[in-house]
Design a protein around this motif. Structure first.
Motif, PDB file in Angstrom:
ATOM      1  N   GLY A 190     -27.283  22.150  12.422  1.00 19.33           N
ATOM      2  CA  GLY A 190     -26.500  20.933  12.539  1.00 19.33           C
ATOM      3  C   GLY A 190     -26.330  20.220  11.219  1.00 19.33           C
ATOM      4  N   VAL A 191     -25.731  19.032  11.296  1.00 22.91           N
ATOM      5  CA  VAL A 191     -25.352  18.295  10.103  1.00 22.91           C
ATOM      6  C   VAL A 191     -26.565  17.897   9.268  1.00 22.91           C
ATOM      7  N   ASP A 192     -27.678  17.542   9.898  1.00 22.85           N
ATOM      8  CA  ASP A 192     -28.835  17.099   9.128  1.00 22.85           C
ATOM      9  C   ASP A 192     -29.478  18.241   8.360  1.00 22.85           C
ATOM     10  N   GLU A 193     -29.526  19.429   8.973  1.00 26.52           N
ATOM     11  CA  GLU A 193     -30.060  20.589   8.264  1.00 26.52           C
ATOM     12  C   GLU A 193     -29.148  20.977   7.097  1.00 26.52           C
ATOM     13  N   TRP A 194     -27.860  20.906   7.309  1.00 25.18           N
ATOM     14  CA  TRP A 194     -26.900  21.206   6.243  1.00 25.18           C
ATOM     15  C   TRP A 194     -27.060  20.204   5.099  1.00 25.18           C
ATOM     16  N   ALA A 197     -33.251   7.013   3.285  1.00 24.67           N
ATOM     17  CA  ALA A 197     -32.670   5.839   2.631  1.00 24.67           C
ATOM     18  C   ALA A 197     -31.571   5.197   3.467  1.00 24.67           C
ATOM     19  N   GLY A 198     -31.347   5.718   4.685  1.00 22.67           N
ATOM     20  CA  GLY A 198     -30.298   5.147   5.512  1.00 22.67           C
ATOM     21  C   GLY A 198     -29.316   6.214   5.941  1.00 22.67           C
ATOM     22  N   THR A 199     -28.227   5.795   6.527  1.00 20.88           N
ATOM     23  CA  THR A 199     -27.227   6.717   7.052  1.00 20.88           C
ATOM     24  C   THR A 199     -26.116   6.935   6.028  1.00 20.88           C
ATOM     25  N   ALA A 200     -25.753   8.196   5.846  1.00 19.73           N
ATOM     26  CA  ALA A 200     -24.660   8.552   4.940  1.00 19.73           C
ATOM     27  C   ALA A 200     -23.781   9.574   5.653  1.00 19.73           C
ATOM     28  N   SER A 201     -22.816  10.141   4.956  1.00 22.42           N
ATOM     29  CA  SER A 201     -21.967  11.193   5.514  1.00 22.42           C
ATOM     30  C   SER A 201     -21.569  12.145   4.399  1.00 22.42           C
ATOM     31  N   PHE A 202     -21.212  13.369   4.780  1.00 18.68           N
ATOM     32  CA  PHE A 202     -20.750  14.342   3.794  1.00 18.68           C
ATOM     33  C   PHE A 202     -19.479  13.867   3.098  1.00 18.68           C
ATOM     34  N   GLU A 221     -19.133  12.083   9.979  1.00 20.57           N
ATOM     35  CA  GLU A 221     -20.255  12.121  10.922  1.00 20.57           C
ATOM     36  C   GLU A 221     -21.535  11.714  10.201  1.00 20.57           C
ATOM     37  N   PRO A 222     -22.282  10.777  10.742  1.00 20.38           N
ATOM     38  CA  PRO A 222     -23.477  10.289  10.035  1.00 20.38           C
ATOM     39  C   PRO A 222     -24.530  11.378   9.878  1.00 20.38           C
ATOM     40  N   VAL A 223     -25.213  11.331   8.758  1.00 24.17           N
ATOM     41  CA  VAL A 223     -26.392  12.161   8.538  1.00 24.17           C
ATOM     42  C   VAL A 223     -27.567  11.230   8.310  1.00 24.17           C
ATOM     43  N   GLN A 224     -28.739  11.657   8.754  1.00 23.83           N
ATOM     44  CA  GLN A 224     -29.921  10.815   8.653  1.00 23.83           C
ATOM     45  C   GLN A 224     -30.656  11.108   7.347  1.00 23.83           C
ATOM     46  N   LEU A 244     -17.669  22.095   1.823  1.00 29.40           N
ATOM     47  CA  LEU A 244     -17.627  22.613   3.180  1.00 29.40           C
ATOM     48  C   LEU A 244     -18.144  21.579   4.177  1.00 29.40           C
ATOM     49  N   GLY A 245     -19.176  20.838   3.783  1.00 29.50           N
ATOM     50  CA  GLY A 245     -19.694  19.801   4.669  1.00 29.50           C
ATOM     51  C   GLY A 245     -18.695  18.692   4.918  1.00 29.50           C
ATOM     52  N   ALA A 246     -17.952  18.305   3.867  1.00 25.80           N
ATOM     53  CA  ALA A 246     -16.923  17.273   4.041  1.00 25.80           C
ATOM     54  C   ALA A 246     -15.829  17.757   4.981  1.00 25.80           C
TER      55      ALA A 246
END
Length: 391
Positions: free
Chosen positions: A298-302, A224-229, A218-221, A210-212
C-alpha cells in the motif's frame, strides 16, 4: 541546505538538510576528467587531487559540450488520459519512516533493424558506461551521449556492443523527463539489436513519480504528520507536463527497473546509502523486494521505500569506507558507483565566491577510492556525466 529530495518528515543523519560544518568535513577525493573530443579510445585520463573535496579543478583538456541533436519527439498522451495502476490492497501503516527492475516490454512501435553483425560465440562484451542523474535534461543527455560516440547525429544507438547503465532519476526539475524516458527505452531496443545493451536503475525520483501518478493526494502516514506523494513530488521539482504525458508503457517499464546491479566488479546503485541492506542480503533479494512492494503493498509501504532510498551521504567522512564495505561484502564488487547526491554538495563546493556555477571536471572518487559519484549537478548548472568504467 541541499534542495535535493525535500519531503515532509524527520531528518536523518545521512538524509535531508545538512549544516554547513558537516559539508566542510569531507574525505580526500579524486576528480576524473573525461576523455577530450577526438580521442578514439578511453585511454586518456587526468586527475585532480583535492583535500577535503577542495575545488582545485583543471580547465585544460575540458572539451565543450557540443551541439545537441534532435531525436524523435515523444508522443503526447491522448486527451483526457490519466495514468493509472491496478487496484492494490488497502495501505497498512508502518511506523518509523526515514523519507527511487530488468528492462520492460518492447516498444509499442516496431523497432527498425540496424546493420550490426551478431556477436560470435564467446566474443567479449563491449565497453561499459554509466550515466548520472538526468532529471529531465534531454538536450544535455543527447549532447553528452553524442560526444561519447554512443549515439549518432540522429539520436540512434551508435555504440555497437557497448553496455550502458543509467543510474536513475530521469524526471523532475528539468524540462522533459518523459522525453528522457522515451530516449532510454528507444536506445534499449536499438542496443539489443546491436548486441549491446542499455539498462537503467530505479532512482528515488522514479519511486516518487510513480507514487504521484498512482496515489496522488492520498494521505501517507509519517511521524511528522500527514503528507502525500503528489505534494512531495511537486516539492521536489515534479513537472506537470511529465505527469500529463505519462502512459501505461512508461509505468510498466519504470516499475520493473532494478534497484541495484553488479557489473564488471562495480556495484551500481542510485543512492549513496546503506538502506539497500534493509531489503535483502543479495542483489536478487533486493530487486525482488522492491518489485513486490510496488506490485502488492500500500501507499505507506511505498512511501517508506521512497524515503529510505532518499537518504544520502553515507559514504562521506571517516565512517564512509566502512559503509561502502558493508554493501560490497553483502552484494559483491570492489567499488560502488552511485548517483543521487550532486557532487557540489558532496564535496562542499556548491557556492563559489564569485557566484559562478559549479565546475565539475568529471566523476568524483572518494571513500578511500571505494566510491564513485556520478551526479554532476546538472540541475544546478553543473554537468551531466557519462563515464566509461573502470575509472
Amino acid at each position: 541546505m541541499t534542495p535535493e529530495d525535500r519531503f515532509p518528515g524527520p531528518e536523518h543523519p545521512d538524509s535531508g538538510p545538512r549544516h554547513q560544518p558537516d559539508l566542510d568535513v569531507l574525505p580526500y577525493g579524486t576528480y576524473y576528467e573525461p576523455e577530450p573530443a577526438g580521442y578514439a579510445e578511453a585511454a586518456y585520463e587526468s586527475e585532480t587531487y583535492s583535500g577535503y573535496g577542495g575545488a582545485r579543478y583543471l580547465e585544460q583538456h575540458w572539451p565543450a559540450t557540443g551541439q545537441a541533436h534532435n531525436v524523435h519527439a515523444p508522443q503526447a498522451a491522448h486527451p483526457g488520459y490519466e495514468p493509472t495502476l491496478p487496484d492494490r490492497p488497502s495501505p497498512v501503516h508502518q511506523s518509523d519512516d526515514p523519507p527511487t527492475i530488468e528492462l520492460g516490454p518492447p516498444l509499442a512501435e516496431p523497432v527498425p533493424a540496424y546493420p550490426y553483425p551478431a556477436p560470435a560465440p564467446g566474443e567479449p562484451v563491449g565497453p561499459l558506461y554509466v550515466v548520472g542523474d538526468v532529471h529531465g535534461y534531454l538536450e544535455e543527455l543527447r549532447a553528452e551521449l553524442r560526444h561519447q560516440g554512443l549515439i549518432d547525429a540522429d539520436g540512434h544507438w551508435a555504440a555497437g556492443r557497448s553496455r550502458i547503465w543509467f543510474l536513475g532519476d530521469f524526471t523532475d526539475r528539468g524540462p522533459d523527463g518523459i522525453g528522457v524516458i522515451d530516449l532510454v527505452m528507444q536506445l534499449a531496443a536499438e542496443a539489443a539489436a546491436a548486441g549491446g545493451y542499455c539498462r537503467a536503475l530505479m532512482g528515488n525520483h522514479e519511486l516518487l513519480f510513480l507514487g504521484a501518478a498512482r496515489y496522488g493526494d492520498e494521505p501517507v502516514q509519517s511521524t511528522a504528520g500527514t503528507a502525500s506523494f503528489l505534494a512531495a513530488w511537486r516539492l521536489n521539482g515534479g513537472q506537470q507536463h511529465d505527469l500529463d504525458r505519462l502512459e501505461a508503457h512508461h509505468i510498466s517499464w519504470l516499475s520493473r527497473l532494478p534497484a541495484i546491479a553488479l557489473e564488471d566488479g562495480h556495484l551500481l546503485l542510485h543512492s549513496d546509502t546503506t538502506a539497500y541492506l534493509e531489503y535483502g542480503e543479495s542483489i536478487p533479494e533486493v530487486n525482488d523486494a522492491v518489485h513486490d512492494l510496488l506490485a502488492d503493498e500500500g501507499v505507506d509501504e511505498w512511501w517508506d521505500c521512497f524515503r529510505r532510498f532518499t537518504k544520502r551521504f553515507a559514504f562521506r567522512g571517516d565512517a564512509g569506507p566502512q559503509a561502502v564495505h558493508e554493501l560490497l561484502d553483502a552484494y559483491g564488487g570492489s567499488r560502488v558507483v552511485h548517483g543521487h547526491s550532486p557532487i557540489p554538495y558532496l564535496t562542499g563546493t556548491v557556492h563559489a565566491d564569485d557566484g559562478a556555477p559549479p565546475h565539475i571536471p568529471g566523476p568524483y572518487i572518494y571513500a578511500d577510492d571505494l566510491a564513485v559519484a556520478m551526479d554532476g549537478g546538472v540541475t544546478m548548472e553543473g554537468r551531466l556525466l557519462v563515464a566509461r568504467l573502470p575509472i
